[in-house]
Motif scaffolding. Structure first.
Motif, PDB file in Angstrom:
ATOM      1  N   ARG A  38       0.833  -1.205   0.000  1.00 53.52           N
ATOM      2  CA  ARG A  38       0.000   0.000   0.000  1.00 53.52           C
ATOM      3  C   ARG A  38       0.866   1.254   0.000  1.00 53.52           C
ATOM      4  NH1 ARG A  38      -1.358   2.118   4.416  1.00 53.52           N
ATOM      5  NH2 ARG A  38      -1.585   0.169   5.578  1.00 53.52           N
ATOM      6  N   GLU A  48      -1.259   5.767  -5.627  1.00 47.86           N
ATOM      7  CA  GLU A  48      -2.699   5.965  -5.665  1.00 47.86           C
ATOM      8  C   GLU A  48      -3.368   4.667  -6.086  1.00 47.86           C
ATOM      9  OE1 GLU A  48      -3.192   7.939  -9.999  1.00 47.86           O
ATOM     10  OE2 GLU A  48      -2.211   9.191  -8.484  1.00 47.86           O
ATOM     11  N   VAL A  49      -4.671   4.604  -5.905  1.00 52.35           N
ATOM     12  CA  VAL A  49      -5.403   3.400  -6.281  1.00 52.35           C
ATOM     13  C   VAL A  49      -5.686   3.443  -7.770  1.00 52.35           C
ATOM     14  CG1 VAL A  49      -7.635   2.249  -6.073  1.00 52.35           C
ATOM     15  CG2 VAL A  49      -6.435   3.020  -4.031  1.00 52.35           C
ATOM     16  N   ARG A  52      -9.719  -1.981  -9.327  1.00 48.44           N
ATOM     17  CA  ARG A  52     -10.633  -2.596  -8.350  1.00 48.44           C
ATOM     18  C   ARG A  52      -9.906  -3.416  -7.301  1.00 48.44           C
ATOM     19  NH1 ARG A  52     -13.338  -6.448 -10.542  1.00 48.44           N
ATOM     20  NH2 ARG A  52     -14.799  -6.586  -8.836  1.00 48.44           N
ATOM     21  N   GLU A  98      -6.672  -3.045  -6.279  1.00 46.56           N
ATOM     22  CA  GLU A  98      -5.854  -2.202  -5.405  1.00 46.56           C
ATOM     23  C   GLU A  98      -6.702  -1.465  -4.377  1.00 46.56           C
ATOM     24  OE1 GLU A  98      -2.189  -1.323  -8.508  1.00 46.56           O
ATOM     25  OE2 GLU A  98      -3.422   0.334  -7.787  1.00 46.56           O
ATOM     26  N   SER A  99      -7.989  -1.294  -4.695  1.00 41.68           N
ATOM     27  CA  SER A  99      -8.823  -0.548  -3.752  1.00 41.68           C
ATOM     28  C   SER A  99      -9.267  -1.415  -2.563  1.00 41.68           C
ATOM     29  CB  SER A  99     -10.046   0.031  -4.475  1.00 41.68           C
ATOM     30  OG  SER A  99     -10.859  -1.021  -4.924  1.00 41.68           O
TER      31      SER A  99
END
Ligand code: TYD
Length: 209
Positions: free
Chosen positions: A146, A151-152, A155, A157-158
């Motif tokens: 993380r 940044e994200v 889907r 990675e979020s």
């Protein structure tokens, strides 16, 4: 079941998001090319024209059920093996793939909780049982992953750290279960150091001969 239709060598890289797999894929490909080998580098999802469309759908589309997600990743792999991997291995190339079936077993099986045995069976059906000669797991913690992702982007990675820790644990469990076919390297070391560990590990498994 193992490996290659034909004389090629099949190496997969696996690991969490942000582990630094892509750098290691390029370093290994460069090293092998310097040895005079034909090397095909590819990635999943998205190593074919159909795969690019599936990639957009599965990583950047809207909500989908976990089973639909698993089936899209499986379709991407089926196309990828048929169009890219099997023909390259058949003509004797080295194929290095950035992610393969274990990603689905870890992300959909363990992360999404669909059951790793079921997802493994689905993946094996999709790829016609084609397994890598060796799978390199570039290991980092979910927290480190993380931290590295500024940044994200998609889907997966979020998802939260719990999801990514389940994914990581499952990669490590698969490696523990078949130590001859897996090589785990510490993704927090310097890139050149990791590359050296990968060359050593592949040499000791007899796959660089
Ligand atoms: P990608 O942008 O290729 O990133 P990375 O550099 O981390 O490989 O993202 C692919 C994402 O898709 C990643 O989060 C892992 C996930 N994935 C699955 O969930 N199942 C799969 O079968 C594959 C191949 C990838």
């Amino acid at each position: 079941m193992s490996s290659a239709p034909g004389p090629g060598l099949f190496v997969a890289f696996e690991g969490g998001d942000g582990a630094g797999k892509s750098t290691q894929v390029e370093l290994l490909a460069g090293w092998l090319r310097d040895q005079g080998r034909e090397v095909v580098v590819t990635r999943q999802p998205g190593g074919t024209a159909l795969g690019q469309q599936l990639r957009d759908l599965v990583l950047h589309g809207g909500h989908m059920s976990p089973r639909a997600e698993a089936l899209i990743f499986a379709a991407d792999k089926a196309q990828h093996v048929a169009e890219v991997i099997a023909p390259a291995l058949a003509r004797g190339a080295v194929v290095i793939t950035d992610r393969y079936t274990d990603s689905s077993v870890a992300y959909q099986g363990a992360g999404r909780d669909l059951g790793h045995a079921e997802v493994h069976d689905l993946q094996m059906w999709a790829v016609g049982d084609l397994m890598p000669d060796v799978t390199v797991v570039v290991d980092i913690t979910a927290e480190e992953g993380r931290r590295r992702r500024d940044e994200v982007h998609d889907r997966m990675e979020s998802e939260d750290d719990g999801f990514h820790e389940a994914v990581r644990s499952h990669f490590l469990a698969m490696a523990r279960g078949a130590p001859a076919r897996y090589l785990v390297v510490d993704g927090t070391a310097a890139p050149e150091q990791i590359h050296g560990a990968i060359l050593d590990g592949l040499a000791s498994r007899g796959v660089l001969a």
